[in-house]
Write an enzyme that holds these catalytic residues in place. Structure first.
Site, short mmCIF file in Angstrom:
data_model
loop_
_atom_site.label_atom_id
_atom_site.label_comp_id
_atom_site.label_asym_id
_atom_site.label_seq_id
_atom_site.Cartn_x
_atom_site.Cartn_y
_atom_site.Cartn_z
N SER A 171 -0.76 7.63 11.75
CA SER A 171 -0.39 8.83 11.03
C SER A 171 -0.66 10.07 11.89
CB SER A 171 -1.12 8.86 9.68
OG SER A 171 -0.53 9.80 8.81
N HIS A 228 1.25 2.97 3.63
CA HIS A 228 0.58 3.78 4.67
C HIS A 228 -0.88 3.37 4.88
CE1 HIS A 228 0.98 7.36 7.19
NE2 HIS A 228 -0.16 7.84 6.75
N ASP A 251 6.16 3.28 2.68
CA ASP A 251 5.22 4.36 2.98
C ASP A 251 5.68 5.63 2.26
OD1 ASP A 251 3.89 6.53 4.25
OD2 ASP A 251 3.62 5.33 6.07
#
Lengths: 280, 280
Positions: free
Chosen positions: B150, B259, B226
């Site tokens: 991320s 995620h 995600d």
């Protein structure tokens, strides 16, 4: 059928990890557990392996930290991890200690007041939860194994030895093997079971194995740098008890490992394989 | 030599995991990081692989949740995981948001007040930390790779593309690939770098890859479930940028993954192998 509330679900190693809650008839309140369904479970029922966690843990620790899903997916085992006690029961004092009450149910059916109203973890693990899993997930109900860590290693040994037909295999990481002979166990049993030590024997693996034996070899890993080794865990007492009745035991001392999930993760593959061989 | 404080150490997969703190000259305060030394490091210097975490993480998340030690031990790589920002700097407002300030350093060298006094994460990651690792751990300093998740995937891409001789390999999980074109990046860059967007380009992987390219294939895994995919992550922008300069990119969309670290754990083996091939 018991209604399950889904808390969250995640895809993981091509299978599905979920966290669930339900109203427990045994513990008389909300209980939570986690289930990892391996990819094989999308096509057919699979064996199921229960993990019992240690003091202060919830249903999350094992699924977050142990790295077990990788091997459950490889061997086609469903994993179930439970919470370690009822919570928010309203019993006065339930949150006063880290080693008694909330997070420390010790996998016994409490008989003493005020705990007996909710703290029925033995019956929850052995009876209510397996029925819920069988009703809601694609498992082979005749193929169940159980393992755990520390207090949960104690719980796994007790559940398996007392219910050998239900649990085809058992193993443990750094288990409390002789709770009648260590401070954690004495505190918990006094509180949950009262002072009559005869009633404690039904929850002491070292006592039980001498009475009942177990139908297959037991695997235990124990770190030599575990700070609880000599005062609380005392694997030598279980080793002596097993030896006295010729119970096969594979007690492995792992040099330099401590009591943490880093230790569990390091040897989880061996434990999953131990159960997979017995269950497949 | 910088003095390291040992916070804790654990044996793990026959190697050693440690958490350390030190006084950072770059960030002007205490910084923390984690190092996993594989068993091979007891005998010889080994390559080193840096992991940069995402928003809100500390140096712990990756080591607890990703299951990477298993593969670092197999391939003989040292793992280093850093904190995601300075902490307790005394800058007013540092703890006001989860996506800016504490836990959200974005791996840039801040030029705007009041952040520039401490928030120098780019220089910390690229210069100070590698020097500390080289001085205190048995690594091959000419064999470094970097990856992240991320915000940390963004950081890994930027560090590698701008320093291709230092980083022999790069990969990312669900990275922010075009921070100039997403809300997280715009907020962070406005705050840390000011409103002159020309200065932002030095920290935007999709801009940098068009200018600089990279000497070897880039691996990116991205879950299709995600929740940040379309608004924040936008891997298609990096894919287009790579295609425009014929940069080899292995962008893998993983169906149904979100995620979380359960996604990272599911594919960590592939990433460790990607780096091991480049570093060994």
């Amino acid at each position: 059928m018991t209604h399950l509330q889904t808390i969250s679900e995640y895809k993981c190693f091509d299978g599905q990890l979920g966290f669930y809650s339900h109203t427990s008839a045994t513990c008389k309140g909300e209980m939570r557990f986690a289930v990892y369904q391996p990819p094989q479970a999308a096509h057919k029922p699979v064996p199921v392996l229960y993990f019992l966690s240690g003091l202060t843990c919830t249903e999350e620790n094992f699924m977050v930290k142990a790295g077990a899903q990788r091997y459950a997916a490889e061997y086609g085992l469903m994993l179930v991890a439970t919470d370690t006690s009822p919570r928010n029961t309203g019993i006065v004092g339930e949150d006063d200690a880290w080693d008694f009450g909330t997070g420390a149910g010790f996998y016994v059916d409490a008989t003493a007041e005020p705990w007996r109203s909710h703290y029925q973890m033995y019956s929850y693990i052995v009876q209510e939860l397996p029925a819920i899993i069988a009703a809601n997930f694609p498992i082979q109900a005749d193929k169940q194994g159980i393992f755990g860590h520390s207090m949960g290693g104690h719980g796994a040994l007790v559940c398996a030895i007392r219910n050998p037909q239900q649990y085809k295999s058992v193993s443990a990481f750094a288990p409390i093997v002789a709770p009648m002979s260590c401070p954690w166990g004495q505190k918990a049993f006094s509180g949950y079971l009262g002072n009559n030590q005869d009633s404690w024997r039904a929850y002491d693996a070292s006592e039980l194995i001498k009475q009942l034996g177990y139908h297959s070899p037991i695997l235990i890993d124990q770190g030599t740098a575990d700070k609880f080794l000599t005062e609380q865990l005392k694997p030598e007492l279980f080793e002596q008890a097993c030896a006295s009745v010729n119970q096969p035991l594979n007690l492995r001392y792992q040099a330099g490992y401590d009591h943490s999930y880093y230790f569990i993760a390091s040897f989880i593959e061996d434990h999953i394989r131990h159960h997979a061989i017995a269950l497949n």
